[in-house]
Design an enzyme around this catalytic site. Structure first.
Site, PDB file in Angstrom:
ATOM      1  N   ASP A  54       0.831  -1.209   0.000  1.00 33.30           N
ATOM      2  CA  ASP A  54       0.000   0.000   0.000  1.00 33.30           C
ATOM      3  C   ASP A  54       0.865   1.259   0.000  1.00 33.30           C
ATOM      4  O   ASP A  54       0.540   2.254   0.660  1.00 33.30           O
ATOM      5  CB  ASP A  54      -0.938   0.031   1.229  1.00 33.30           C
ATOM      6  CG  ASP A  54      -1.759  -1.237   1.386  1.00 33.30           C
ATOM      7  OD1 ASP A  54      -2.232  -1.752   0.358  1.00 33.30           O
ATOM      8  OD2 ASP A  54      -1.929  -1.703   2.532  1.00 33.30           O
TER       9      ASP A  54
ATOM     10  N   GLU B 252     -11.881   0.241  -3.092  1.00 28.40           N
ATOM     11  CA  GLU B 252     -11.079   0.814  -2.006  1.00 28.40           C
ATOM     12  C   GLU B 252      -9.947   1.637  -2.621  1.00 28.40           C
ATOM     13  O   GLU B 252      -9.900   1.861  -3.827  1.00 28.40           O
ATOM     14  CB  GLU B 252     -10.488  -0.302  -1.148  1.00 28.40           C
ATOM     15  CG  GLU B 252      -9.646  -1.293  -1.962  1.00 28.40           C
ATOM     16  CD  GLU B 252      -9.166  -2.493  -1.159  1.00 28.40           C
ATOM     17  OE1 GLU B 252      -9.509  -2.584   0.026  1.00 28.40           O
ATOM     18  OE2 GLU B 252      -8.446  -3.321  -1.725  1.00 28.40           O
TER      19      GLU B 252
END
Ligand SMILES: [Ca+2]
Ligand SMILES: [Ca+2]
Ligand SMILES: [Ca+2]
Length: 800
Positions: free
Chosen positions: A227, A425
């Site tokens: 991420d 997301e």
């Protein structure tokens, strides 16, 4: 009899497992050293106290043996002799009840030897645990030649449900039903020494080369990180990542870790670079959990970073997902901390206006606009069931944007819907040429999104990165959708690399870069069956004339190195272009390169033939004269070879690591032939099987452009100290020089070729501390002005 057969079966299976462990143990995986060595749980394992703590195996009535000591020891002056055995299980036993715990992993070792000339030429031995009843487990084994000591070694984990109220360890030979029929084969006498049992912390060190020399993806090969959020400050790119390494626990026998457990993760990993190829490891920020900066949060996933001047003070704001339910922020005084929490509760949660129906209030990504107004984008997860299924699938309206307050740690007003097609997301916004770009990760369908519904043509497929373009950072209707920015990474990296992604975009020195992750290091460790441990990647992002983005192609080559590496300064050893077999660890004290407030790490777990490397180091035309390393020797006989361009390239210098073990010290080597631009490999050598040394920092020194020899000294003149400096001109031209010390400046004037001059500094005191004299010199060489400076140290002195 039935019980004995059961036992026999169990033992054969466990014996095979143990042998596999040993075979693997001779290879890469188990070369990993034991960390945090704990004390030996065995009493008198070396038999230097006679037989104290030992008795003959009493697990079965027939098991029996005579125990005595012998001076034929593997180490020390005494070992145990086992004789008069009646069963194969007859051997020395020690009670470990209350010392070992279910669920924990241990390392067992022992030395064994047999000498009966009528016995087979080799014999297998076991160290076995008897947990009571008929539960026996082999812990380690060795097959040893007659007449030689052999090392039993094994790691084992006591099963979580195992009753350990009785736990007794013993040494034996392989079971057979009628050993007395061939006593020389099955019941020979043997000797035992150096029995150890200690708790074992499996090494997390990545033993494979995870980032291949010449390639720039993944960014690092010695740990994981997911991420990634790219952030530029003061000429340096920082990447903040979910610490995927936190729960990584490779099995010491198989090398395979259990699958990633996001619930374990409450740290954020930070790396940085000025060239996008050589990355400095800043370690982990303990964000959440009881000892975290924000202890009211439990997890720290998917970080986002922003900076802003608040009340005249530049501050750094690190946003993160507290699991799926909320998001939070901590504040840093630099990009690498130190960190504090300005909040006592989460920033984004069920009470955030406009976010009530968002299932996952996570993945916070900040944007500070040119006018200083800041925004936070967040959200994800299942679509609201109040929508028709087709809308739930195509336009789930599960992402949000909200204004941040001037303090960056509060929100203002109500969140707006980001109507990103097929959104799942990972919302993120960057600004380019007045337009705002929102990128996000798409969902894989399923019941959370209305089942199998027809996809609107052009909308993203599962697990892709889509994007939108808007003129307003708070207006994201579905019409702003612009296409797929990045297909799924498995399209580029193959089997085992699928799953969802999480991206960011940053601008650095006029170019745009796209960050994403892929479990490519995990794949290099374990092949196509990966366990979900992700690694950071970079690709350049390019734009069409109309402002749309050219779809990103993922590859191992990655991005170009944006500048050569400058070696002529103190820089952290945890700056890695490529590496093999090393790990990093945070240590107390300041970073030599990043200052007192920054964390400092060292390179550790350095074994013989491990290496680290830097990409495209510019030594300049005159080249490097020496390299200095700050090291902590852990054993005698270590050294560092400095090589050019390849792990087997020419050695331009060898640094002996010959300083006292356990202490930090500087070691230096002269270099020959290190000029121009090269990849630099530090190859680590020393006794095999030893943890050699740790390295904190490196510093190269250039060959001075003028060849002067400079020395400093002190002497007594009466009761006063005089500091002296001597300069010798080794050049073929006149040099003009002057010397400076704490006691003033003294010109040498013109220094003819080959001549030496001395200058003195009266100190006027009876005692001086150790110090340095700096000599600066100028000359004209080949018609060009050249200057250089030299320092020479002198020791403390007292006169009178
Ligand atoms: Ca001994
Ligand atoms: Ca190693
Ligand atoms: Ca360091």
């Amino acid at each position: 009899m039935e019980q004995r057969l059961l036992r026999s079966t169990r033992r054969r299976i466990t014996a095979v497992a143990a042998v596999v462990a040993l075979v693997v143990g001779s290879g890469a995986v188990a070369a990993a050293p034991v960390q945090a060595a704990s004390s030996n749980l065995i009493t008198n394992g070396g038999f230097e106290d006679g037989l104290a703590g030992w008795f003959a195996n009493n697990g079965n009535a027939a098991d029996n043996a005579a125990l005595s000591t012998t001076t034929d020891a593997h180490s020390g002056t005494s070992a145990m002799l086992v004789s008069n055995r009646s069963t194969t299980g007859s051997g020395p036993m020690q009670d470990l009840s209350g010392k070992v715990q279910a669920g924990k992993t241990y390392l067992v070792t022992a030395q064994v030897k047999y000498e009966n000339p009528n016995s087979p030429s080799t014999k297998q031995f076991f160290v076995t645990m008897h947990y009571g009843g008929s539960t026996y487990t082999n812990l380690g084994t060795v097959t040893v030649p007659r007449g030689q000591w052999g090392l039993v070694q094994g790691t084992f984990t006591i099963p979580a449900g195992q009753n350990v109220s009785t736990a007794r360890l013993f040494v034996e030979t392989p079971w057979t039903s009628n050993p007395s029929s061939a006593p020389d084969t099955h019941l020979m006498d043997f000797k035992v020494d150096d029995v150890t049992l200690q708790e074992y912390t499996p090494s997390k060190t990545i033993e494979v080369v995870g980032k291949l020399p010449g390639e720039h993806n993944p960014l690092i090969g010695h740990k994981f990180g997911a991420d990634g959020f790219g952030f530029v400050h003061d000429g340096r790119v920082y990447l903040y990542m979910t610490n995927d390494t936190q729960g990584y626990a490779p099995n010491p026998s198989t090398g395979v870790s259990p699958g990633i457990n996001y619930g374990d993760i409450n740290q954020i990993t930070v790396i940085s670079s000025t060239d996008l190829v050589n990355w400095t490891d800043h370690g982990e920020i303990q964000v959440a959990g009881p000892n975290g900066v924000a202890p009211f949060t439990g997890n720290s996933w998917a970080p986002g970073m922003a900076k802003k001047v608040v009340n005249g003070q530049e501050k750094f704001f690190l946003y993160y997902a507290n699991g799926g339910g909320s998001s939070n922020v901590i504040t840093g005084s630099s990009p690498v901390g130190p960190w504090t929490s300005e909040r006592t509760s989460t920033l984004i949660n069920g009470g955030t206006p406009g976010a009530e129906t968002v299932a996952w209030k996570f993945d916070p990504a900040p944007l500070v606009d040119d006018d200083g107004q800041a925004y936070l984008y967040f959200g994800g997860g299942p679509a609201s069931t109040s929508m028709p299924p087709v809308e739930r699938f195509n336009n789930p309206k599960n992402l949000r944007g909200i204004k941040l307050g001037d303090d960056m740690v509060s929100t203002e007003g109500s969140a707006v819907v980001v109507d990103a097609p097929v959104a799942f997301e990972a919302g993120h916004v960057f600004k380019r040429e007045g337009k705002y770009y929102f990128s996000y990760s798409s969902h894989f369908g399923g019941n959370d999104f209305g089942g199998n519904q027809p996809r609107v043509p052009g909308y993203p497929g599962g697990g892709q990165i889509g994007y939108m373009i808007s003129d307003d950072p708070m207006s994201w209707p579905k019409e702003t959708y612009a296409g797929v920015l990045f297909p799924n990474q498995s399209q580029f990296f193959g089997a085992g690399t699928g799953g969802n992604n999480h991206q960011s975009v940053f601008e650095f020195e006029g170019k745009y870069y796209f960050t994403y992750h892929a479990p490519t290091l995990n794949k290099r460790i374990n092949g196509d069956t990966t366990q979900g441990y992700r690694s950071p990647h970079l690709q350049e992002l390019t734009f069409n004339p109309d402002g749309t983005i050219q779809q990103v192609v993922g590859d191992y080559a990655g991005v170009d190195q944006v500048r050569n590496f400058d070696p002529y300064r103190v820089f952290e050893a945890e700056t890695l272009g490529w590496s093999k077999g090393i790990a990093t660890a945070k240590v107390d004290g300041a970073s030599a390169e990043f200052g007192t407030a920054a964390p400092n790490l060292v390179v550790r777990d350095i074994d013989d033939a491990d290496w680290t490397a830097l990409s495209s180091v510019d030594f300049g035309a005159d080249g490097a004269g020496s390299v200095t390393a700050k090291v902590r020797a852990l054993t005698a006989g270590g050294r560092i070879e400095v090589r050019l361009d390849d792990v087997a390239g020419p050695v331009v210098g060898t640094i002996p690591v010959d300083t006292p073990t356990g202490d930090w010290a500087e070691v230096t080597a002269e270099l020959q032939g290190a000029s121009g631009v090269h990849d630099v490999y530090f190859t680590y050598r020393g006794p095999a099987g030893e943890d050699l040394f740790e390295i904190d920092s490196w510093a190269f020194e250039a060959v001075p452009p003028l060849d002067l020899s400079v020395t400093a000294d002190t002497r007594c003149v009466g009761e006063k100290v005089m500091v002296t400096v001597r300069a010798t001109n080794n050049e073929a031209v006149h040099v003009s020089a002057s010397a400076e010390s704490a006691y003033g400046t003294r010109p040498f004037g013109a220094l003819p070729p080959g001549k030496e001059k001395l200058r003195s500094f009266p100190t006027g005191t009876t005692t001086v501390p150790a110090g340095e004299v700096t000599v600066t010199a100028t000359a004209t060489v080949d018609g060009e002005p050249v200057s250089a400076s030299y320092t020479a140290g002198y020791a403390a002195r007292s006169c009178g």
